[in-house]
Design an enzyme around this catalytic site. Structure first.
Site, PDB file in Angstrom:
ATOM      1  N   GLY A  13      60.903  37.883   1.111  1.00  0.00           N
ATOM      2  CA  GLY A  13      59.719  38.343   1.859  1.00  0.00           C
ATOM      3  C   GLY A  13      59.970  38.233   3.356  1.00  0.00           C
ATOM      4  O   GLY A  13      60.007  37.136   3.911  1.00  0.00           O
ATOM      5  N   ALA A  14      60.186  39.403   3.989  1.00  0.00           N
ATOM      6  CA  ALA A  14      60.494  39.423   5.433  1.00  0.00           C
ATOM      7  C   ALA A  14      59.267  39.875   6.213  1.00  0.00           C
ATOM      8  O   ALA A  14      59.347  40.737   7.072  1.00  0.00           O
ATOM      9  CB  ALA A  14      61.680  40.352   5.698  1.00  0.00           C
ATOM     10  N   GLY A  15      58.113  39.271   5.899  1.00  0.00           N
ATOM     11  CA  GLY A  15      56.868  39.686   6.551  1.00  0.00           C
ATOM     12  C   GLY A  15      56.524  38.824   7.748  1.00  0.00           C
ATOM     13  O   GLY A  15      57.394  38.199   8.366  1.00  0.00           O
ATOM     14  N   ARG A  43      61.827  47.766   6.386  1.00  0.00           N
ATOM     15  CA  ARG A  43      61.513  46.501   7.058  1.00  0.00           C
ATOM     16  C   ARG A  43      62.803  45.757   7.427  1.00  0.00           C
ATOM     17  O   ARG A  43      62.946  45.232   8.529  1.00  0.00           O
ATOM     18  CB  ARG A  43      60.658  45.629   6.144  1.00  0.00           C
ATOM     19  CG  ARG A  43      59.647  44.861   6.953  1.00  0.00           C
ATOM     20  CD  ARG A  43      58.563  44.266   6.126  1.00  0.00           C
ATOM     21  NE  ARG A  43      57.331  44.309   6.923  1.00  0.00           N
ATOM     22  CZ  ARG A  43      56.272  43.565   6.674  1.00  0.00           C
ATOM     23  NH1 ARG A  43      56.245  42.783   5.647  1.00  0.00           N
ATOM     24  NH2 ARG A  43      55.218  43.656   7.430  1.00  0.00           N
ATOM     25  N   VAL A  94      56.303  36.088  -0.316  1.00  0.00           N
ATOM     26  CA  VAL A  94      55.815  37.456  -0.540  1.00  0.00           C
ATOM     27  C   VAL A  94      54.281  37.475  -0.514  1.00  0.00           C
ATOM     28  O   VAL A  94      53.639  36.429  -0.603  1.00  0.00           O
ATOM     29  CB  VAL A  94      56.313  38.018  -1.889  1.00  0.00           C
ATOM     30  CG1 VAL A  94      57.823  38.156  -1.877  1.00  0.00           C
ATOM     31  CG2 VAL A  94      55.864  37.148  -3.046  1.00  0.00           C
ATOM     32  N   THR A  96      50.350  37.990  -1.418  1.00  0.00           N
ATOM     33  CA  THR A  96      49.519  37.653  -2.582  1.00  0.00           C
ATOM     34  C   THR A  96      48.120  38.235  -2.338  1.00  0.00           C
ATOM     35  O   THR A  96      47.165  37.499  -2.098  1.00  0.00           O
ATOM     36  CB  THR A  96      49.420  36.119  -2.745  1.00  0.00           C
ATOM     37  OG1 THR A  96      49.061  35.552  -1.472  1.00  0.00           O
ATOM     38  CG2 THR A  96      50.700  35.505  -3.206  1.00  0.00           C
ATOM     39  N   PHE A 172      51.131  27.158   8.127  1.00  0.00           N
ATOM     40  CA  PHE A 172      49.873  27.107   8.880  1.00  0.00           C
ATOM     41  C   PHE A 172      49.959  27.909  10.171  1.00  0.00           C
ATOM     42  O   PHE A 172      49.127  27.754  11.050  1.00  0.00           O
ATOM     43  CB  PHE A 172      49.496  25.652   9.182  1.00  0.00           C
ATOM     44  CG  PHE A 172      49.199  24.853   7.935  1.00  0.00           C
ATOM     45  CD1 PHE A 172      48.001  25.042   7.249  1.00  0.00           C
ATOM     46  CD2 PHE A 172      50.113  23.955   7.433  1.00  0.00           C
ATOM     47  CE1 PHE A 172      47.719  24.329   6.095  1.00  0.00           C
ATOM     48  CE2 PHE A 172      49.841  23.228   6.273  1.00  0.00           C
ATOM     49  CZ  PHE A 172      48.646  23.418   5.603  1.00  0.00           C
ATOM     50  N   ALA A 229      42.121  24.478   4.238  1.00  0.00           N
ATOM     51  CA  ALA A 229      42.281  24.553   5.702  1.00  0.00           C
ATOM     52  C   ALA A 229      41.773  25.918   6.192  1.00  0.00           C
ATOM     53  O   ALA A 229      41.000  26.000   7.160  1.00  0.00           O
ATOM     54  CB  ALA A 229      43.749  24.359   6.081  1.00  0.00           C
ATOM     55  N   CYS A 282      44.684  36.354   5.852  1.00  0.00           N
ATOM     56  CA  CYS A 282      44.497  35.131   5.059  1.00  0.00           C
ATOM     57  C   CYS A 282      43.062  34.724   4.770  1.00  0.00           C
ATOM     58  O   CYS A 282      42.732  34.412   3.627  1.00  0.00           O
ATOM     59  CB  CYS A 282      45.201  33.976   5.748  1.00  0.00           C
ATOM     60  SG  CYS A 282      46.979  34.055   5.525  1.00  0.00           S
TER      61      CYS A 282
HETATM   62  C1  UDX Z   1      52.258  36.772   2.948  1.00  0.00           C
HETATM   63  C2  UDX Z   1      50.882  36.433   2.373  1.00  0.00           C
HETATM   64  O1  UDX Z   1      49.956  37.362   2.896  1.00  0.00           O
HETATM   65  C3  UDX Z   1      50.441  35.054   2.700  1.00  0.00           C
HETATM   66  O2  UDX Z   1      49.368  34.687   1.906  1.00  0.00           O
HETATM   67  C4  UDX Z   1      51.481  34.096   2.389  1.00  0.00           C
HETATM   68  O3  UDX Z   1      51.094  32.833   2.835  1.00  0.00           O
HETATM   69  C5  UDX Z   1      52.823  34.506   2.933  1.00  0.00           C
HETATM   70  O4  UDX Z   1      53.163  35.830   2.581  1.00  0.00           O
HETATM   71  P1  UDX Z   1      52.906  37.881   5.197  1.00  0.00           P
HETATM   72  O5  UDX Z   1      54.294  37.444   5.492  1.00  0.00           O
HETATM   73  O6  UDX Z   1      52.004  38.061   6.352  1.00  0.00           O
HETATM   74  O7  UDX Z   1      52.140  36.818   4.332  1.00  0.00           O
HETATM   75  O8  UDX Z   1      52.932  39.161   4.246  1.00  0.00           O
HETATM   76  P2  UDX Z   1      53.690  40.517   4.449  1.00  0.00           P
HETATM   77  O9  UDX Z   1      53.872  40.782   5.914  1.00  0.00           O
HETATM   78  O10 UDX Z   1      53.013  41.513   3.589  1.00  0.00           O
HETATM   79  O11 UDX Z   1      55.148  40.233   3.876  1.00  0.00           O
HETATM   80  C6  UDX Z   1      55.492  40.090   2.543  1.00  0.00           C
HETATM   81  C7  UDX Z   1      56.840  40.799   2.296  1.00  0.00           C
HETATM   82  O12 UDX Z   1      57.281  40.520   0.981  1.00  0.00           O
HETATM   83  C8  UDX Z   1      56.787  42.322   2.426  1.00  0.00           C
HETATM   84  O13 UDX Z   1      57.716  42.749   3.415  1.00  0.00           O
HETATM   85  C9  UDX Z   1      57.198  42.826   1.032  1.00  0.00           C
HETATM   86  O14 UDX Z   1      57.987  44.005   1.074  1.00  0.00           O
HETATM   87  C10 UDX Z   1      57.996  41.647   0.504  1.00  0.00           C
HETATM   88  N1  UDX Z   1      58.102  41.605  -0.964  1.00  0.00           N
HETATM   89  C11 UDX Z   1      56.991  41.629  -1.742  1.00  0.00           C
HETATM   90  C12 UDX Z   1      59.370  41.496  -1.553  1.00  0.00           C
HETATM   91  O15 UDX Z   1      60.382  41.499  -0.851  1.00  0.00           O
HETATM   92  N2  UDX Z   1      59.457  41.405  -2.914  1.00  0.00           N
HETATM   93  C13 UDX Z   1      58.368  41.429  -3.721  1.00  0.00           C
HETATM   94  O16 UDX Z   1      58.485  41.336  -4.935  1.00  0.00           O
HETATM   95  C14 UDX Z   1      57.090  41.553  -3.112  1.00  0.00           C
HETATM   96  C1  UDX Z   2      45.065  31.837  10.110  1.00  0.00           C
HETATM   97  C2  UDX Z   2      45.151  30.308  10.266  1.00  0.00           C
HETATM   98  O1  UDX Z   2      44.756  29.938  11.584  1.00  0.00           O
HETATM   99  C3  UDX Z   2      46.557  29.831   9.977  1.00  0.00           C
HETATM  100  O2  UDX Z   2      46.627  28.419  10.040  1.00  0.00           O
HETATM  101  C4  UDX Z   2      46.943  30.310   8.589  1.00  0.00           C
HETATM  102  O3  UDX Z   2      48.251  29.922   8.270  1.00  0.00           O
HETATM  103  C5  UDX Z   2      46.809  31.815   8.479  1.00  0.00           C
HETATM  104  O4  UDX Z   2      45.483  32.217   8.822  1.00  0.00           O
HETATM  105  P1  UDX Z   2      45.650  33.916  11.632  1.00  0.00           P
HETATM  106  O5  UDX Z   2      44.869  34.697  10.636  1.00  0.00           O
HETATM  107  O6  UDX Z   2      46.999  34.397  12.025  1.00  0.00           O
HETATM  108  O7  UDX Z   2      45.863  32.412  11.120  1.00  0.00           O
HETATM  109  O8  UDX Z   2      44.810  33.819  13.003  1.00  0.00           O
HETATM  110  P2  UDX Z   2      43.596  32.924  13.515  1.00  0.00           P
HETATM  111  O9  UDX Z   2      43.899  32.552  14.914  1.00  0.00           O
HETATM  112  O10 UDX Z   2      43.262  31.833  12.607  1.00  0.00           O
HETATM  113  O11 UDX Z   2      42.399  33.975  13.594  1.00  0.00           O
HETATM  114  C6  UDX Z   2      41.808  34.534  12.442  1.00  0.00           C
HETATM  115  C7  UDX Z   2      40.634  35.389  12.835  1.00  0.00           C
HETATM  116  O12 UDX Z   2      39.585  34.581  13.336  1.00  0.00           O
HETATM  117  C8  UDX Z   2      40.923  36.415  13.935  1.00  0.00           C
HETATM  118  O13 UDX Z   2      40.287  37.625  13.623  1.00  0.00           O
HETATM  119  C9  UDX Z   2      40.343  35.777  15.174  1.00  0.00           C
HETATM  120  O14 UDX Z   2      39.975  36.718  16.158  1.00  0.00           O
HETATM  121  C10 UDX Z   2      39.139  35.078  14.595  1.00  0.00           C
HETATM  122  N1  UDX Z   2      38.687  33.950  15.414  1.00  0.00           N
HETATM  123  C11 UDX Z   2      39.493  32.865  15.601  1.00  0.00           C
HETATM  124  C12 UDX Z   2      37.413  33.986  15.979  1.00  0.00           C
HETATM  125  O15 UDX Z   2      36.664  34.959  15.806  1.00  0.00           O
HETATM  126  N2  UDX Z   2      36.998  32.914  16.721  1.00  0.00           N
HETATM  127  C13 UDX Z   2      37.774  31.815  16.933  1.00  0.00           C
HETATM  128  O16 UDX Z   2      37.310  30.887  17.616  1.00  0.00           O
HETATM  129  C14 UDX Z   2      39.053  31.798  16.359  1.00  0.00           C
END
Ligand code: UDX
Ligand code: UDX
Length: 481
Positions: A13-15, A43, A94, A96, A172, A229, A282
């Protein structure tokens, strides 16, 4: 037996999570070879692009780290089999997403990708392998992964004599500050029962994290802590957004209230910014997953409690779209609205669950023409967001527009603030990009059609500057306007 010395890591998973996390591990552990694999060829090509401005994830500081480590001990590849075969430790990172059909549709997390990864690991692993859950998962998923890993029966796999330890190590990091969060984490959480595997993972983080910040728990506490969290953080935003609505009708000011309550050290000042509602990949997904788990374990009251956090969030987005229409004399049909910001927060190109999507769709449905500018989000991404939504959403939400193709023709992509606001009746600030904080309203005002409004959903403009320039101003949670 002493702990396994890790020499090679594979991350599936290179996300947004896998890419930056592995880049930092490679940077801090030059003795470890790190291979990030993904089934998505585009990607991986983007991660390998010599032009560092074209990496698939925009994160401040990420390009410098990739520049230092890529080709040395950080590699991006589509060869999943090879990377698994040579790995001492495998991170599963990857996606979820929320399930869109079947049991738990609209709430439960879809674990099909995690399961597919576990099967690949079972098939290709050689010798002892530590499998680390990085993706956010429902509690007790580790048991599923362990069962799949142990159930392998192909001859090729058995000859490789595999054995496995499963750990949970939730991420996190917050987008936009991911590199700082990874380099200076508040804590690193590791859940597991195999002391050797735990020690092996600790030895990696110890390269740059103080040992007292590394928390060890059992597997289930670790999995649950990640969900909780995010639920607590999201709950704070729904609390502050519901208070903002109250401020607007009582003459109070949300920024003053946030400052007053945040000065209490028990409450704390962070995460109290009122806005258009939380977005990101998330919060909503994890709370819905939590709601599903509570229902599954026979705790409907607890499920209802957490579900209300998502309900308030949806209400906030709807409320904002509605008040914009109300202020513009009850109709936006044929009016041009400049939308500044489409990412779910500043300093990222990510639009997943961005509140801008829902607000934009509602206004398009009302007949507005939108001129959208975001410094990092591409036209293709916005078009995708405005024309698609998860199947479960359409099932659960009767208010969704029906003719998405028609809506897609009623917006334009703009390359600058000036282009977006020219001839506009209103400006909507939906993301708190720095560029928008510094807008010179006296220069913008003459470009707009009067009477014209500024709707600041992030509370970043100075209303005095806006009104002095001859514009009307609404700012979230500001009851003095
Ligand atoms: C994801 C989830 O959203 C988050 O809940 C979790 O904590 C970490 O993984 P993120 O990295 O932001 O977060 O997701 P995304 O940018 O969609 O990346 C996932 C990658 O996995 C995609 O590039 C997808 O192509 C890859 N993937 C998915 C695989 O390589 N193999 C698979 O079977 C499924
Ligand atoms: C979140 C968690 O912070 C991180 O720990 C977890 O691993 C993944 O989910 P992220 O979604 O990347 O991270 O960003 P975050 O800064 O938490 O913001 C989430 C959303 O809340 C954004 O839309 C942001 O604009 C909003 N937000 C955040 C507010 O509206 N007010 C705030 O005070 C803080």
């Amino acid at each position: 037996m002493s702990f396994t010395q890790i020499r090679t890591i594979c991350c599936i998973g290179a996300g947004y999570v896998g890419g930056p996390t592995m880049a930092v591990i490679a940077d801090r552990c030059p003795h470890i070879q790190v291979v990030v694999v993904d089934q998505n060829k585009d990607r991986i090509s983007a991660w390998n692009n010599p032009d560092l401005t074209k990496l698939p994830v925009f994160e401040p500081g990420l390009d410098e780290i990739v520049k230092r480590a890529r080709g040395n001990n950080l590699h991006f590849s589509c060869d999943v089999k090879k990377a698994i075969q040579s790995a001492d430790m495998i991170f599963i990172s990857v996606n979820t997403p929320t399930k869109n059909k079947g049991l738990g549709a609209g709430q439960a997390s879809d674990l099909k990708w995690v399961e597919a990864c576990a099967r690949q690991v079972a098939q290709f692993s050689v010798g002892h392998t530590i499998v680390v859950e990085k993706s956010t998962l429902p509690v007790r998923t580790a048991a599923t992964i362990q069962a799949i890993l142990e159930a392998t029966s192909s001859q090729e796999a058995l000859e490789a004599n595999p054995s496995f330890s499963v750990l949970s190590n939730p991420e996190f990091l917050s987008e936009g500050t991911a590199i700082n969060d990874l380099e200076k984490p508040d804590r690193v959480l590791i859940g597991g029962s195999d002391p050797n595997a735990i020690e092996a993972l600790v030895s990696i983080y110890k390269q740059w994290v103080y040992p007292e910040k590394i928390l060890i728990t059992n597997l289930w506490s670790s999995e649950l802590s990640k969900l909780i969290a995010n639920a607590f953080l999201a709950q704070r935003i729904s609390s502050i957004n519901s208070t903002a609505a109250l401020c607007e009708v009582t003459g109070a000011n949300i920024q003053e209230v946030a400052n007053a309550i945040g000065s209490d050290s028990r409450i704390g000042s962070k995460f109290l910014s009122s806005g258009p509602g939380f977005g990101g990949s998330c919060f909503q997904k994890d709370i819905l997953n939590l709601v599903y788990l509570c229902g599954h374990f026979g705790l409907p009251e607890v499920a209802n409690y957490w579900e209300s956090v998502v309900k308030i969030n949806n209400w906030q987005k709807k409320r904002i779209a509605k008040l914009i229409v109300d202020k513009l004399f009850g109709t936006v049909t044929g009016k041009k609205l400049a939308v500044l910001g489409f990412a779910f927060k500043a300093n990222t190109n990510d639009t997943r669950e961005s509140p801008a999507i829902k607000i934009a769709k509602d206004l398009l449905e009302e007949g507005a023409t939108l001129a959208i500018y975001d410094p990092k989000v591409t036209k293709e991404q916005i078009s995708l967001d405005l024309t698609q939504y998860p199947a479960f959403e359409s099932k659960n939400n009767q208010d969704l527009p029906t003719n998405l193709a028609e809506l897609d023709s009623n917006w334009m992509y703009c390359k600058s603030i000036v282009e977006a606001v020219r001839g506009a009746d209103a400006i909507l600030i939906l993301t708190e990009w720095n560029h928008f904080t510094n807008i010179q309203w006296s220069e913008i005002s003459p470009l707009m059609r009067k009477p014209s409004w500024v709707f600041d959903t992030r509370g970043i403009v100075n209303p005095k500057h806006v009104t002095k320039a001859g514009l009307m101003c609404w700012r979230v949670g500001d009851g003095s306007l």
